[in-house]
Motif scaffolding. Structure first.
Motif, PDB file in Angstrom:
ATOM      1  N   SER A  64       0.843  -1.189   0.000  1.00 44.49           N
ATOM      2  CA  SER A  64       0.000   0.000   0.000  1.00 44.49           C
ATOM      3  C   SER A  64       0.881   1.244   0.000  1.00 44.49           C
ATOM      4  O   SER A  64       2.082   1.180   0.283  1.00 44.49           O
ATOM      5  CB  SER A  64      -0.886   0.019   1.248  1.00 44.49           C
ATOM      6  OG  SER A  64      -0.082   0.199   2.405  1.00 44.49           O
ATOM      7  N   CYS A  65       0.266   2.381  -0.279  1.00 45.68           N
ATOM      8  CA  CYS A  65       1.012   3.638  -0.235  1.00 45.68           C
ATOM      9  C   CYS A  65       1.418   3.971   1.203  1.00 45.68           C
ATOM     10  O   CYS A  65       2.457   4.590   1.418  1.00 45.68           O
ATOM     11  CB  CYS A  65       0.180   4.762  -0.843  1.00 45.68           C
ATOM     12  SG  CYS A  65       0.116   4.691  -2.652  1.00 45.68           S
ATOM     13  N   ARG A  69       5.107   5.127   2.120  1.00 44.88           N
ATOM     14  CA  ARG A  69       5.392   6.372   2.845  1.00 44.88           C
ATOM     15  C   ARG A  69       6.167   6.089   4.125  1.00 44.88           C
ATOM     16  O   ARG A  69       7.115   6.792   4.458  1.00 44.88           O
ATOM     17  CB  ARG A  69       4.088   7.101   3.161  1.00 44.88           C
ATOM     18  CG  ARG A  69       3.465   7.756   1.961  1.00 44.88           C
ATOM     19  CD  ARG A  69       2.241   8.599   2.336  1.00 44.88           C
ATOM     20  NE  ARG A  69       1.471   8.869   1.148  1.00 44.88           N
ATOM     21  CZ  ARG A  69       0.367   8.230   0.794  1.00 44.88           C
ATOM     22  NH1 ARG A  69      -0.140   7.285   1.561  1.00 44.88           N
ATOM     23  NH2 ARG A  69      -0.260   8.546  -0.326  1.00 44.88           N
ATOM     24  N   ALA A  74       7.890   7.059  -0.950  1.00 41.98           N
ATOM     25  CA  ALA A  74       6.873   7.746  -1.744  1.00 41.98           C
ATOM     26  C   ALA A  74       7.255   9.207  -1.934  1.00 41.98           C
ATOM     27  O   ALA A  74       7.885   9.791  -1.056  1.00 41.98           O
ATOM     28  CB  ALA A  74       5.529   7.646  -1.048  1.00 41.98           C
ATOM     29  N   PRO A  75       6.904   9.824  -3.045  1.00 46.72           N
ATOM     30  CA  PRO A  75       6.247   9.247  -4.212  1.00 46.72           C
ATOM     31  C   PRO A  75       7.236   8.458  -5.078  1.00 46.72           C
ATOM     32  O   PRO A  75       8.439   8.674  -5.010  1.00 46.72           O
ATOM     33  CB  PRO A  75       5.732  10.472  -4.974  1.00 46.72           C
ATOM     34  CG  PRO A  75       6.704  11.557  -4.625  1.00 46.72           C
ATOM     35  CD  PRO A  75       7.136  11.272  -3.204  1.00 46.72           C
ATOM     36  N   TYR A  83       7.827   1.031  -7.636  1.00 48.11           N
ATOM     37  CA  TYR A  83       6.666   1.522  -8.386  1.00 48.11           C
ATOM     38  C   TYR A  83       5.918   0.343  -8.977  1.00 48.11           C
ATOM     39  O   TYR A  83       6.503  -0.607  -9.474  1.00 48.11           O
ATOM     40  CB  TYR A  83       7.078   2.450  -9.532  1.00 48.11           C
ATOM     41  CG  TYR A  83       5.889   2.844 -10.397  1.00 48.11           C
ATOM     42  CD1 TYR A  83       5.129   3.949 -10.085  1.00 48.11           C
ATOM     43  CD2 TYR A  83       5.513   2.070 -11.496  1.00 48.11           C
ATOM     44  CE1 TYR A  83       4.026   4.296 -10.854  1.00 48.11           C
ATOM     45  CE2 TYR A  83       4.410   2.406 -12.266  1.00 48.11           C
ATOM     46  CZ  TYR A  83       3.668   3.521 -11.947  1.00 48.11           C
ATOM     47  OH  TYR A  83       2.571   3.843 -12.703  1.00 48.11           O
ATOM     48  N   LEU A  87      -0.433   1.058  -7.367  1.00 48.02           N
ATOM     49  CA  LEU A  87      -0.297   2.166  -6.413  1.00 48.02           C
ATOM     50  C   LEU A  87      -0.487   3.529  -7.072  1.00 48.02           C
ATOM     51  O   LEU A  87      -0.475   4.554  -6.401  1.00 48.02           O
ATOM     52  CB  LEU A  87       1.093   2.109  -5.749  1.00 48.02           C
ATOM     53  CG  LEU A  87       1.400   0.858  -4.930  1.00 48.02           C
ATOM     54  CD1 LEU A  87       2.831   0.906  -4.413  1.00 48.02           C
ATOM     55  CD2 LEU A  87       0.426   0.690  -3.785  1.00 48.02           C
ATOM     56  N   ASP A  88      -0.667   3.544  -8.385  1.00 46.53           N
ATOM     57  CA  ASP A  88      -0.823   4.783  -9.154  1.00 46.53           C
ATOM     58  C   ASP A  88      -2.302   4.964  -9.485  1.00 46.53           C
ATOM     59  O   ASP A  88      -2.782   4.549 -10.534  1.00 46.53           O
ATOM     60  CB  ASP A  88       0.029   4.702 -10.430  1.00 46.53           C
ATOM     61  CG  ASP A  88       0.058   6.013 -11.200  1.00 46.53           C
ATOM     62  OD1 ASP A  88      -0.606   6.978 -10.783  1.00 46.53           O
ATOM     63  OD2 ASP A  88       0.751   6.053 -12.234  1.00 46.53           O
ATOM     64  N   ALA A  95       3.236   7.145  -8.392  1.00 48.60           N
ATOM     65  CA  ALA A  95       2.475   6.387  -7.397  1.00 48.60           C
ATOM     66  C   ALA A  95       2.647   7.016  -6.019  1.00 48.60           C
ATOM     67  O   ALA A  95       3.696   7.564  -5.699  1.00 48.60           O
ATOM     68  CB  ALA A  95       2.963   4.933  -7.362  1.00 48.60           C
ATOM     69  N   CYS A  96       1.614   6.933  -5.233  1.00 49.33           N
ATOM     70  CA  CYS A  96       1.627   7.388  -3.823  1.00 49.33           C
ATOM     71  C   CYS A  96       1.974   8.868  -3.707  1.00 49.33           C
ATOM     72  O   CYS A  96       2.775   9.262  -2.852  1.00 49.33           O
ATOM     73  CB  CYS A  96       2.587   6.534  -2.991  1.00 49.33           C
ATOM     74  SG  CYS A  96       2.209   4.785  -3.044  1.00 49.33           S
TER      75      CYS A  96
END
Length: 97
Positions: A64-65, A69, A74-75, A83, A87-88, A95-96
């Motif tokens: 998950s993002c 993070r 992230a990003p 990537y 997630l995008d 993504a994220c």
């Protein structure tokens, strides 16, 4: 004299196995006793990214993002380690965000 020969069919059975090794799951807030996994930088409670997910790759895999993070990744842009299109959300190559 006539001889008739009948051959029995040959059947071969092949069994394939796959071994997958994954890192231990770290739960935020769990007690970090001896041997506990830590995230990047050694901070406890931050899950380290899973690696490979069976593809033979050594790129990190974030479920998950929030995980990305927490790991400081992230990003992520197309081509960056970790990537993946899942997630995008807006499909813009980041993504994220």
């Amino acid at each position: 004299m006539t001889t008739t020969v009948t051959a029995a069919p040959v059947v071969n059975t092949v069994t394939a196995t796959t071994t997958v090794t994954v890192a231990p799951l770290v739960v935020a807030g769990a007690s970090g006793g001896a041997g506990a996994s830590t995230g990047p930088g050694g901070s406890s409670g931050v899950p380290a990214p899973l690696v490979g997910q069976g593809s033979g790759s050594s790129a990190p895999y974030f479920g998950s993002c929030s995980e990305a993070r927490a790991a400081g990744a992230a990003p992520m842009h197309v081509g960056d380690a970790g990537y993946r299109p899942g997630l995008d959300r807006d499909k813009d190559g980041v993504a994220c965000e």
